[in-house]
Structure formats: C-alpha cells, structure tokens
Design an enzyme around this catalytic site. Structure first.
Site, PDB file in Angstrom:
ATOM      1  N   SER A  42       0.820  -1.210   0.000  1.00 18.40           N
ATOM      2  CA  SER A  42       0.000   0.000   0.000  1.00 18.40           C
ATOM      3  C   SER A  42       0.855   1.261   0.000  1.00 18.40           C
ATOM      4  O   SER A  42       1.639   1.499  -0.903  1.00 18.40           O
ATOM      5  CB  SER A  42      -0.958  -0.047   1.194  1.00 18.40           C
ATOM      6  OG  SER A  42      -1.908   0.978   1.134  1.00 18.40           O
TER       7      SER A  42
ATOM      8  N   ASP B 171      -2.420   6.172  -3.302  1.00 14.64           N
ATOM      9  CA  ASP B 171      -1.263   5.528  -2.687  1.00 14.64           C
ATOM     10  C   ASP B 171      -0.782   4.411  -3.610  1.00 14.64           C
ATOM     11  O   ASP B 171      -1.282   4.252  -4.718  1.00 14.64           O
ATOM     12  CB  ASP B 171      -1.580   5.020  -1.280  1.00 14.64           C
ATOM     13  CG  ASP B 171      -2.689   3.984  -1.272  1.00 14.64           C
ATOM     14  OD1 ASP B 171      -3.474   3.928  -2.240  1.00 14.64           O
ATOM     15  OD2 ASP B 171      -2.795   3.215  -0.301  1.00 14.64           O
TER      16      ASP B 171
ATOM     17  N   ASP C  80      -1.098   1.194  -3.926  1.00 16.48           N
ATOM     18  CA  ASP C  80      -2.007   0.197  -4.496  1.00 16.48           C
ATOM     19  C   ASP C  80      -3.358   0.786  -4.859  1.00 16.48           C
ATOM     20  O   ASP C  80      -4.275   0.061  -5.242  1.00 16.48           O
ATOM     21  CB  ASP C  80      -2.163  -1.003  -3.561  1.00 16.48           C
ATOM     22  CG  ASP C  80      -2.931  -0.678  -2.295  1.00 16.48           C
ATOM     23  OD1 ASP C  80      -2.979   0.508  -1.901  1.00 16.48           O
ATOM     24  OD2 ASP C  80      -3.488  -1.613  -1.674  1.00 16.48           O
TER      25      ASP C  80
ATOM     26  N   ASP D 286      -5.862   2.099  -3.192  1.00 11.65           N
ATOM     27  CA  ASP D 286      -7.109   1.874  -2.460  1.00 11.65           C
ATOM     28  C   ASP D 286      -7.484   3.086  -1.613  1.00 11.65           C
ATOM     29  O   ASP D 286      -8.452   3.037  -0.859  1.00 11.65           O
ATOM     30  CB  ASP D 286      -7.049   0.600  -1.612  1.00 11.65           C
ATOM     31  CG  ASP D 286      -6.033   0.674  -0.484  1.00 11.65           C
ATOM     32  OD1 ASP D 286      -5.258   1.647  -0.417  1.00 11.65           O
ATOM     33  OD2 ASP D 286      -6.009  -0.272   0.344  1.00 11.65           O
TER      34      ASP D 286
END
Length: 453
Positions: free
Chosen positions: A104, A245, A247, A249
């Site tokens: 992340s 960010d 990833d 999400d």
C-alpha cells in the site's frame, strides 16, 4: 505465526519478513481453504493474482502463483493492478479468491500479501485463522492434469477501467467534461488505470508520478506526500488534484488553491451528495474513531447519521455489511462505496468527487467547506504499558478534559497495535486548546503507565 495477518494482510520488509517461502506457504494454505468451496461443487477453482509496482512483487507474485497452482487451482495473473481492481476481478469473474502483493502506502522495501474471498471481499478473522491453522500441515498434492494452470490476464486493467467509469451511471458518456485534474499516481498500481478512467469520463488530466521503475513507488509522492501535487495544481491552474497511494485503495484531494481535502471531508462530500439524491443507505455514514468531530457535526446538520468503528477499513466494511450501509471509510482516504465495489478504491473516489463537482457546478473548495475540521492534536506516548489504559487516574483526567471540552471537542486514547505506545488525540475549538489538553493528558499517561515506573 499466531497473528501473521494484521488489519490489512501480512506486511513487512520484503525478502526478510515477507519472503518467497512465506508467499508460497500462504498461497498454498489460502488456496486449500478458499478454493475448497468451488472444488466441492465440481468446478475447477480459479484465483486472481495482482500486484503493485515494487520490484519485490515480481518474485513474490511468482511464488504466490506457483503455490496456488500446486494445489490444483488455476491462476489468472493480472500483473500490475490496483488492489480494488483485483477485488473487482474476483467478483466479476466468479473466482474463488484473489491475492494482492502490495504494501500500500509503505516505502518500496516493504511488501505484503492480502487475500480477497469469494465476491471480492476481505477475509474475516475466522477465515484468516483457518488459513494459519493449515499453514504447515500435510496435504495431498494433486499430480498430472490435476495441477493448476497459470495464465496471464492482460485484460484485467481495461475491464477494471470500464467498470470504474460505469459506476458514475451518467447518461452523458463524458460526465466530467470541463473539469481539469492533476493526478498523482504514486508511481504505483494506478499509473495506467487512474488517468485512463478519468480521461474516459471526460476530464482533462495532467499526470504526475506515473513512471514506475520498481524502486520509486511512494517515494516522496502519492497520498502520503502531497506537496508535489499541491504545487502542480497551482502551476497548471487545475480545478483540483487527487493523489493515490501505491495500491490505489485510497485517495486524498487538493482544491484549486492547493489546499488539502482529507478523507473525512471527502466522505462528507460524497455522503451529502448521495443523501440529497436519496441514495445513501439508511441515511448513514460509517467512520472510524479517528474521524474528526467536525465530520460528525456537519453530517448532523445535513440530517445524516454517523456510526463509528475501530481503526481499519476492514472494520468499517464489517459494520457496513452487517447493518446494510453503503458508504464509509477512514480519514486517511480509504473510502468504501458498496453500491459499486467491495473495498476502498481511490480512483473510484476521485471519479465520484468530480462527478458531484460537475453535476452541481461547484468547486471542490466550496464542497469541502461544508465539512469544517476541528483542530486536532495527536501525541504518541512511548515506553508505556498499553494494556493499562483503564487506569483510574488516567480515566479521571480524561473525564475532566471531556467535561471542559463539552460538545466542542473530544478525547481518544488508543493503544498501538504493534508498538509499546499509546496515542493521545484531542480535538477542540482551537488549535491551542487541543495542543494544551493533549499534552496534559500525555503527561498523565506517561506518569501513570510508564514501563519503568
């Protein structure tokens, strides 16, 4: 191994904590547990695997795919894809489960392993415990034609992009026409999908931090470092900026003057828009205990209820599913819109912020002004016994501060999940008051709960 999974999968330093061996073991164990239901129905189970752009994802993804295939489950390797894209692919294809290799917003040397169950939902604790229970047990390995196949899934990114744009549900094929946006992709998993979705929806897109080289993910860019985005929005005179960010999400935003619009304000903007349209389930927004009191007060003024959960979007999701809510999230920018997906989705969040701007012909600054934020002070008190937050003197001091603040502030004491520290957070009508009261409480916590005392 007693609690390998944190609030968002297993995470740590790649090739030290998160090794190829661990990825292989977890893939085998997860596949044995999560692939069993499809196998029991006589179907050949399928799993989706995706990753972010960090270099360690290459060997971890290879190990994960190998482990899954060794259990007789077929693998569709989506390559680089945002975490919510993997969740969507699991749901859209009817796969048994999905795996994401990502840390992340963490720096490049870290990585992580996260599972999605059937339908693209995060696993609850009981299923994670079941996976851990079989991690090192013997099992009957399939042979011959019974072993799984590994195939590339290059269409996953395009399919996810089309899904994102479709969530706007607009009769106009380009509902964001007329808006300009700077997009910070964190050199991460949304470097292609994010700009593509916004452009397909009609926005003029200026892209920064979308040249991943395996080493530069989250490196001074993205939702945890928005300085470059703020400068770019002002330089290009854009209507707004959005930052994802690693990833993708989560999403934070910046208004036309370069001022940050945080996750609480984003949730408020979306909640007010949905409530006005009669599409906010049960008229309720789900937040965590870390959300600013200003959000709750603003929601009350608009006739919207709020409920709170523990910190972690998985707990927000659990509450939403249990009680039938459709919108929730965290101050950090994780926003869940269950009418459109099963997990936090930064690109989807950006699309829907801009959709409200376009539909109402209002600026982001104007919309954010409806959710004023109370000054907040956070003090991390280290070297204390975090199991003793119920100490009578600490509790008495908290009660005294809460009485002084009244309805214009609040206090939160929260033990860290990984470190010997307690987080003391105070919100108040002024920054000076928040700081003074937080330091007052921190001193009492330090005195009463010191490990050396």
């Amino acid at each position: 191994m007693s609690r390998l999974f944190g609030t968002d999968g297993a995470r740590g330093l790649a090739n030290a904590d998160i090794t190829a061996r661990l990825a292989l073991q977890l893939a085998v164990a997860g596949s044995r547990v999560l692939g069993a239901a499809q196998a029991a129905d006589g179907a050949r189970p399928v799993a989706i695997v995706g990753r972010d752009t960090r270099i360690s994802g290459e060997f971890l993804s290879a190990a994960t795919c190998a482990g899954i295939a060794s259990t007789g489950v077929d693998v569709r390797d989506a390559g680089i894809l945002p975490t919510p894209g993997v969740a969507h692919a699991v749901a859209a294809t009817g796969a048994a489960f999905g795996v994401v290799l990502s840390a992340s917003h963490n720096p490049m040397p870290d990585n992580g392993i996260k599972f999605f169950g059937p339908g693209g939902t995060k696993l609850d604790d009981a299923v994670e415990d079941e996976i851990l229970a079989v991690l090192e047990t013997d099992w009957e390995r399939p042979t011959g034609a019974a072993v799984g196949r590994i195939n590339r899934y290059p269409a996953a990114a395009d399919e996810f992009t089309e899904h994102l744009v479709a969530t706007l549900g607009a009769a106009d094929a380009r509902p964001l026409s007329g808006l300009s946006v700077v997009v910070d992709c964190a050199n991460g998993a949304a470097s292609v999908v994010g700009p593509a979705a916004l452009r397909q929806a009609g926005a003029e897109v200026i892209v920064i931090a979308a040249e991943p080289d395996g080493l530069n993910i989250n490196d001074g860019v993205g939702s945890t470092h928005i300085g470059n985005l703020q400068a770019a929005v002002v330089e290009h005179q854009a209507d707004l900026g959005v930052a994802f960010d690693g990833d993708a999400d989560r999403c934070l935003a910046v208004d036309a003057l370069g001022r940050e619009v945080n996750g609480d304000q984003i949730m408020g903007i979306l909640a007010i828009g949905l409530h006005s349209a009669g599409r906010l389930a049960r008229g309720t927004l789900v937040t965590t205990v870390m959300s600013n009191l200003g959000l709750r007060l603003a929601m009350g003024e608009h006739g919207i209820d709020t409920v709170q959960t523990a910190v972690g979007d998985r707990y927000v999701l659990e509450r939403m599913l249990a009680d039938g809510y459709s919108l929730g999230g965290e101050q950090s920018g994780h926003v869940l819109m269950l009418d459109h997906g099963t997990t936090g989705d930064g690109v989807q969040t950006a699309l829907h912020i801009m959709h409200r701007m376009a539909a109402e012909r209002r600026t982001l600054a104007d919309l954010a002004a409806e959710i004023p934020q109370l000054p907040q002070e956070l003090v991390n008190v280290r070297g204390v016994d975090k199991a003793r937050t119920d100490d009578a003197q600490v509790a008495a001091e908290v009660a005294a501060v809460e009485e002084e603040l009244g309805d214009t502030g609040r206090v939160l004491l929260r033990a860290s999940g990984t470190e010997p520290l307690i987080r003391v957070m105070v919100e108040a009508a002024s920054a000076a008051q928040a700081k003074a009261q937080a330091q007052r409480l921190a001193a009492v916590v330090r005195d009463r709960l010191s490990l050396g005392g």
